[in-house]
Scaffold this motif. Sequence first.
Motif, mmCIF file in Angstrom:
data_model
loop_
_atom_site.group_PDB
_atom_site.id
_atom_site.type_symbol
_atom_site.label_atom_id
_atom_site.label_comp_id
_atom_site.label_asym_id
_atom_site.label_seq_id
_atom_site.Cartn_x
_atom_site.Cartn_y
_atom_site.Cartn_z
ATOM 1 N N ARG A 7 3.234 -6.037 3.038
ATOM 2 C CA ARG A 7 2.984 -5.171 1.877
ATOM 3 C C ARG A 7 4.189 -5.109 0.950
ATOM 4 N NH1 ARG A 7 1.306 0.298 4.634
ATOM 5 N NH2 ARG A 7 1.618 1.086 2.524
ATOM 6 N N THR A 8 5.368 -4.978 1.524
ATOM 7 C CA THR A 8 6.591 -4.883 0.715
ATOM 8 C C THR A 8 6.865 -6.183 -0.023
ATOM 9 O OG1 THR A 8 7.483 -3.384 2.408
ATOM 10 C CG2 THR A 8 9.018 -4.202 0.754
ATOM 11 N N LEU A 9 6.667 -7.322 0.654
ATOM 12 C CA LEU A 9 6.864 -8.621 0.007
ATOM 13 C C LEU A 9 5.884 -8.808 -1.149
ATOM 14 C CD1 LEU A 9 7.389 -10.945 3.118
ATOM 15 C CD2 LEU A 9 9.103 -10.369 1.397
ATOM 16 N N VAL A 68 2.674 -7.416 -7.024
ATOM 17 C CA VAL A 68 1.344 -6.906 -6.678
ATOM 18 C C VAL A 68 1.388 -5.381 -6.626
ATOM 19 C CG1 VAL A 68 -0.489 -6.932 -4.938
ATOM 20 C CG2 VAL A 68 0.868 -8.997 -5.362
ATOM 21 N N GLN A 69 0.366 -4.737 -7.172
ATOM 22 C CA GLN A 69 0.294 -3.276 -7.138
ATOM 23 C C GLN A 69 0.195 -2.765 -5.697
ATOM 24 O OE1 GLN A 69 0.544 -1.141 -9.805
ATOM 25 N NE2 GLN A 69 0.982 -2.978 -11.006
ATOM 26 N N TYR A 124 -1.850 11.544 -6.669
ATOM 27 C CA TYR A 124 -0.513 12.148 -6.608
ATOM 28 C C TYR A 124 0.034 12.083 -5.173
ATOM 29 C CZ TYR A 124 3.131 15.734 -6.571
ATOM 30 O OH TYR A 124 4.316 16.409 -6.396
ATOM 31 N N PHE A 125 -0.818 12.489 -4.222
ATOM 32 C CA PHE A 125 -0.421 12.470 -2.811
ATOM 33 C C PHE A 125 -0.083 11.057 -2.355
ATOM 34 C CE2 PHE A 125 -1.773 11.850 1.637
ATOM 35 C CZ PHE A 125 -0.903 12.733 2.276
ATOM 36 N N ASN A 126 -0.918 10.079 -2.747
ATOM 37 C CA ASN A 126 -0.742 8.691 -2.332
ATOM 38 C C ASN A 126 0.582 8.118 -2.836
ATOM 39 O OD1 ASN A 126 -1.559 6.179 -1.175
ATOM 40 N ND2 ASN A 126 -2.212 5.475 -3.190
ATOM 41 N N LYS A 127 0.966 8.482 -4.059
ATOM 42 C CA LYS A 127 2.213 7.978 -4.641
ATOM 43 C C LYS A 127 3.452 8.570 -3.971
ATOM 44 C CE LYS A 127 0.403 6.889 -9.247
ATOM 45 N NZ LYS A 127 0.399 7.258 -10.689
ATOM 46 N N LYS A 128 3.308 9.746 -3.392
ATOM 47 C CA LYS A 128 4.456 10.420 -2.786
ATOM 48 C C LYS A 128 4.691 10.024 -1.331
ATOM 49 C CE LYS A 128 5.323 12.730 -6.521
ATOM 50 N NZ LYS A 128 6.503 12.378 -7.331
ATOM 51 N N ILE A 129 3.694 9.382 -0.726
ATOM 52 C CA ILE A 129 3.830 8.988 0.679
ATOM 53 C C ILE A 129 4.579 7.664 0.772
ATOM 54 C CG2 ILE A 129 2.586 8.224 2.740
ATOM 55 C CD1 ILE A 129 2.525 11.204 2.351
ATOM 56 N N ASP A 130 5.687 7.666 1.482
ATOM 57 C CA ASP A 130 6.483 6.456 1.708
ATOM 58 C C ASP A 130 6.685 6.308 3.211
ATOM 59 O OD1 ASP A 130 8.519 4.379 0.376
ATOM 60 O OD2 ASP A 130 9.449 5.261 2.153
ATOM 61 N N ILE A 131 6.266 5.189 3.759
ATOM 62 C CA ILE A 131 6.272 5.025 5.211
ATOM 63 C C ILE A 131 7.688 5.101 5.796
ATOM 64 C CG2 ILE A 131 6.353 2.491 5.093
ATOM 65 C CD1 ILE A 131 4.546 2.560 7.645
ATOM 66 N N GLU A 165 -6.113 -13.743 -5.093
ATOM 67 C CA GLU A 165 -4.777 -13.689 -4.483
ATOM 68 C C GLU A 165 -4.839 -13.239 -3.023
ATOM 69 O OE1 GLU A 165 -3.152 -9.232 -5.715
ATOM 70 O OE2 GLU A 165 -2.420 -10.967 -6.826
ATOM 71 N N THR A 166 -5.837 -12.421 -2.678
ATOM 72 C CA THR A 166 -6.006 -12.007 -1.280
ATOM 73 C C THR A 166 -6.236 -13.228 -0.391
ATOM 74 O OG1 THR A 166 -7.013 -9.938 -2.003
ATOM 75 C CG2 THR A 166 -7.322 -10.541 0.298
ATOM 76 N N LEU A 167 -7.076 -14.153 -0.883
ATOM 77 C CA LEU A 167 -7.360 -15.386 -0.150
ATOM 78 C C LEU A 167 -6.078 -16.169 0.124
ATOM 79 C CD1 LEU A 167 -9.168 -17.758 0.860
ATOM 80 C CD2 LEU A 167 -9.347 -18.469 -1.541
#
Length: 431
Positions: A159-161, A167-168, A250-257, A363-365
């Motif tokens: 995901r980070t790469l 990629v969004q 908003y919640f999704n943007k604030k969550i960082d693993i 791009e997923t493929l």
Amino acid sequence: MVLLIVFCIALAIILGYITKCNVGIFAIVFAYIIGTFLMDMDPKKILGFWPISIFFVILAVSLFYNFAIVNGTLEKLANHLMYRFVNYPYLLPFVVFISSAIIAALGAGFYTVLAFMAPLTFLLCDKAGLSKIAGAMAINYGALGGANFMTSQSGIIFRTLMENSGVQANAAFLNSGVIFITTIIIPIFVLSFFVLSAFKNKIQLSSIVKPQVFDKKQKITLFLMLLMMFIVLIGPILHVVFPKNILIDYFNKKIDIAMIAIIFVAIALFLKLADEKKVIALIPWNTLIMICGVGMLIGVAIEAKTIDLLSSAVRHDVYIIFIPIILCIVAAFMSFFSSTLGVVTPALFPIVPSIALSSGLNETLLFVCIVVGAQASAISPFSSGGSLILGACPQNYKEKLFKDLLIKAIPLGFIAAILAAIILSFILKGN
């Protein structure tokens, strides 16, 4: 310059293989020499190519999951999963695969799962009369597929790469989800051959001792692992289901693993779930140096427009229909001698967005084909994963397993990967 950088990437892999030293070290050396003396870049700019986000994510997540390794939670969980199927010995390849996948998905990571599952699996193979190659492929597939889960080590790195490649975040999450699903489905078909063979031979599993129950610290650790997984996953999943909800967005943007993992590390330390020194000692420094070192060289390559030229070459010199298969084959060849996480994906993921944009391919493929190809040969005895498995095998079986990995496991995995790439090309057609 482009040819030189491509040559240096290949040379770093070769030197790492020959000397048994970390590929990342050689990559950093080449990044400095090429960037500073041949491209007249400021050394500080080259230092800036060290991927801080990837480094911190792996560091934070590893710290938390190391508590489960040190206090025995993951090993005991694996034993419980194994014991549940003691009356169905012919399903042992599936049992090993599922157990390895669950442990890896809970955050143990590919190498950690191999380290404590391989000896146990080979012991079970001896007791049941199952071939070592079946056990080896089951562990490898399970550890790879489980680690690809969106909150586990490989999934996080992917995901980070992807995000670093432009990629969004939500798209990267979905892409990693497809990678996880694909790398869980493919092994089921491959391992079915071994299950059918075991069923025909009527193998039996004997003298398996019932594992002990989880103690208090292990129960708390397991609960915290599941809770962290829930917190990290709930945001992206809800955002996919309700994309226009402002509160969820908003919640999704604030969550960082990484930050969530550090919070859970603090909780685990406060509850004294494991010895802090032992937890820190298990941080995968080798993987961190390899991924970040190669990341620096890739940063120099991007600065020199190498990635653009490579993606352009793929777009214009290869028929569009063959691009997914070509990426799959290239990834498999690279992974035969090197790491999927440390070398293959950092080198190939950056070219995917531009190829997808110009060719019209999904791009997923392309991301999936790279990972599927790389993991097809990850069991090679010349790669880190295969060498770990070979190292855990009893001495009297080592030579035979070495040959079986080369002439059975890799060809079987490669054929499955190519077939998967072809099928996925029809399922995931265009952007």
